[in-house]
Design an enzyme around this catalytic site. Structure first.
Site, PDB file in Angstrom:
ATOM      1  N   CYS A 287       0.861  -1.174   0.000  1.00 53.17           N
ATOM      2  CA  CYS A 287       0.000   0.000   0.000  1.00 53.17           C
ATOM      3  C   CYS A 287       0.902   1.231   0.000  1.00 53.17           C
ATOM      4  O   CYS A 287       2.109   1.111   0.199  1.00 53.17           O
ATOM      5  CB  CYS A 287      -0.969  -0.006   1.176  1.00 53.17           C
TER       6      CYS A 287
ATOM      7  N   HIS B 109      -4.050   5.560  15.591  1.00 50.26           N
ATOM      8  CA  HIS B 109      -2.670   5.801  16.003  1.00 50.26           C
ATOM      9  C   HIS B 109      -2.311   7.255  15.780  1.00 50.26           C
ATOM     10  O   HIS B 109      -2.876   7.927  14.915  1.00 50.26           O
ATOM     11  CB  HIS B 109      -1.700   4.890  15.243  1.00 50.26           C
TER      12      HIS B 109
END
Length: 706
Positions: free
Chosen positions: A27, A622
């Site tokens: 990705c 995160h």
């Protein structure tokens, strides 16, 4: 390479046992989705008795790399990626390319489809999943541009900083030569090395734009075309076409190579097409086209532009200063910039130093403004962009306008107008104040070294112009990001960040899967902002406050970042925003959260740009922010699930929150995220996490992540 005579075996039993497949997952920023897709594909293959090896191209580098032996024995290759993957090693094999999300959600279908995928040939476009019309072409062009920018940035930074250092430590003012470094000195050698970096940055930009479009055969014509564009002497121009010309030649070279690849040639010629025929034909055609077709008009335009400026010397100083500032800021070292600069330089010898004063005030505004923008609105930029912004600030102090080129190349529609507005303001203020510059150079350095008269107003002009550029930039970028988010679920550069990208980190357009991957990764590695988390109470205790504060003496897992203090088996929150705060308060128990409110705000800002819900009832918010003083990981479990906007529509029941400081060194947190994402694809592991009765049992299950 061998080519299969027909489709690989499709039956069951012993035939299926002999089937050997390969896969590559990647990705844009190489974190969670890279490893999730790899695990899903491997599981699907194993359940069918198929031998599969998966290479992951993640943020910590390529792992489980496919070698020649693997490729020679493979019956097919699945490439589940939202970024460029080199397919040349798979010539002669059946190759299916899809977005990384397909690898996560439909691995079984991919295994079936690859058996009938076309055989990949040199220079061919691989079989891919269907995509919407129009959007694909835009994403290819965008990805190509960002590819060129990402390779160019190191050359800009290294070249610019070496030149700035050599000028500051080894240079002095000279009325006839600007800032001069003694020819035989050590600092002249340093300066020359920096000049080489600057000389290479334009062809590098062009070459890697072309490479992203036409693959390796396009690299040579792209680079040589960029060199020609930047060398005005080749087409009788005093100034080359600069980075704008490089973008033009990069796209021309890439698409020219694609067109040549479609030409049918005899079979005996095909092996030499990509290494001899295509590079020679494309390079020659592009070079001659630029010199004879594009170059001549460029030369004519800028010669007449110089004449026009010469006729304005008696007009209003404000108007002339604004026009010169606009020109200086437009292309940062390109032909428009050079025309204005050479015009001001030429008038110094006649005793008119005010025109150069206008130019000198405008020259540093672009890098200073773009650098300042990365500081005042960090969430709009990736970590790489913010680092480039610091370098741009340094270069701006030494009058190196090229420090802003990476920003202009990545976001031309937002950055170039902002640069021009700030440059015009700085030039106009310097003009009306009668600022003079006795040397052909700009930036604060010339004032510090005594080459400028009217120093206070010179700095006023620079500071106001810088502020105008920075504020305009963040406004335009913010508006652009909001529009992009409103138009589609795919977040933009973040930047890529930039930057996203780089960006940065840019999604290649594989719809929602690539988007989510980019968001997850950007938050972790590139952005000041980050994830989401869970939340609950409305109080805002300071980190370390209360009975739970202080050193954590519990034995932890995930490199010790997660302990019993940061585990909660029953989350109270029922919505994402509440969950963010509850998770942040969980992390605060360790005493490592310096600013709870900022951690929450950072997490929520990143959630606005795209979900961190990964599907399979998992969310991994995160944050990379100075709201925490050390890396810390939390885990919470929700019985009913929290709506997290996951791509598969599931509510998040297993929620991890990871937060690290901005200055965190190394890639340990990335490795943990990668391992965690991969392990969470194991249904048995998830079931054990859900069934764990208490915090200690949760830690015992999580100890399997190694």
């Amino acid at each position: 390479m061998t080519s299969p005579a027909g489709p690989p075996p499709t039956g069951g039993g012993s035939e299926q046992q002999r089937l050997k497949l390969l896969a590559v997952t990647a990705c844009p920023t190489g974190i969670a989705h890279t490893y999730m897709a790899a695990e899903k594909l491997a599981q699907a293959a194993a359940s069918r008795g198929i031998d599969m090896k998966v290479e992951t191209q993640g943020s910590i580098g390529a792992e489980n790399v496919l070698d020649d032996n693997d490729v020679s024995r493979a019956d097919g290759v699945i490439v589940a990626a939202d970024k460029d993957v080199d397919l040349s090693r798979f010539v002669g094999k059946r190759v299916l390319t899809v977005g990384v999300a397909e690898g996560i959600h439909h691995p079984e279908q991919l295994i079936e489809r690859v058996r009938s995928a076309p055989v990949h040939t040199a220079g061919a476009t691989p079989a891919a999943s269907a995509s919407g019309g129009g959007g694909k072409e835009r994403s290819v062009a965008y990805k190509a541009l960002m590819n060129g920018v990402s390779y160019m940035i190191p050359f800009v930074v290294v070249g610019g900083l070496l030149i700035a250092i050599s000028l500051s430590l080894g240079g002095h003012t000279d009325p006839s030569g600007g800032l001069v470094i003694p020819k035989d000195s050590f600092w002249m050698d340093v300066n020359n090395i920096g000049v080489i970096g600057f000389t290479l940055m334009v062809p590098i930009l062009s070459g890697y734009i072309a490479y992203a479009i036409g693959d390796r055969p396009a690299l040579v014509p792209g680079m040589i075309g960029g060199w020609i564009a930047n060398t005005g002497d080749l087409y009788e121009s005093k100034a080359g076409a600069g980075f704008i010309g490089a973008i033009v030649t990069g796209f021309l070279a890439g698409y020219l190579v694609l067109w040549i690849k479609k030409v049918k040639v005899p079979k005996f010629v095909q092996p030499i097409m990509p290494i001899i025929v295509i590079p020679i034909v494309a390079t020659t055609a592009l070079g001659l086209f630029f010199i004879y077709v594009i170059g001549k008009p460029i030369s004519w335009v800028f010669e007449h532009l110089t004449d026009w400026l010469s006729g304005m010397t008696g007009t209003s100083a404000i108007l002339l200063g604004a026009i010169l500032g606009l020109m200086i800021a437009f292309d940062m070292g390109g032909p428009v910039n050079k025309t204005a600069f050479l015009f001001g330089t030429g008038l110094i010898a006649t005793g008119n130093q005010t025109v150069m004063g206008m130019c000198a005030a405008a020259i540093p505004v672009m890098p200073l403004g773009q650098g300042l923008a990365t500081l005042i609105r960090k969430r709009l930029y990736t970590e790489q962009e913010r680092e480039t912004g610091l370098a741009a600030l340094f270069m701006g102090c030494f009058g190196i306008s090229e420090g802003a080129i990476p920003f202009a190349a990545a976001r031309p529609a937002q950055v170039i107008p902002a640069n021009m507005l700030g440059g015009a303001v700085a030039g106009a203020i310097a003009g009306v104040a009668g600022v003079e510059d006795a040397v052909p150079h700009g930036g604060p350095i010339v004032a510090v070294l005594g080459a400028v008269s009217g120093v206070p107003m010179f700095f006023v002009a620079v500071l106001i112009g810088t502020a105008v550029t920075a504020l305009t930039t963040v406004t335009l970028v913010d508006v652009s990001e909001r529009r992009r988010k409103g138009a589609a679920p795919v977040p933009g550069l973040g930047v890529v960040g930039p930057l996203e990208p780089a960006l940065v980190g840019v999604g290649s357009g594989a719809a929602a899967g690539g988007a989510a991957c980019a968001v997850v990764a950007q938050r972790m590695v590139a952005s000041p902002s980050a994830p989401a988390a869970e939340a609950a109470p409305t109080g805002t205790p300071s980190a370390g406050a209360g009975a739970d504060a202080g050193a954590d003496t519990n034995t932890g897992v995930l490199s010790g970042y997660l302990t019993e203090r940061t585990v909660k088996v029953a989350l109270d929150a029922r919505d994402k925003e509440a969950a963010v705060r509850e998770m942040a308060e969980l992390l605060a128990r360790t005493g490592k959260v310096a600013d709870l409110d900022e951690l929450v705000a950072t997490a929520l800002r990143r959630e606005e740009q795209g979900t961190t819900g990964l599907g399979e009832e998992i969310a991994i918010p995160h944050a990379k922010t100075d709201a925490v003083t050390a890396p810390v990981v939390g885990f919470a479990r929700s019985a009913e699930g929290v709506e997290w906007g996951s791509l598969d529509g599931t509510k998040a029941r297993l929620i991890f929150m990871i937060s690290v400081p901005e200055a965190a060194a190394g890639d340990e947190h990335l490795r943990i995220l990668a391992l965690l994402s991969r392990k969470l694809m194991d249904p048995g592991f998830r079931e054990r996490l859900i069934a764990a009765p208490d915090e200690g049992a949760v830690l015992e299950v999580l100890s399997e992540v190694q």
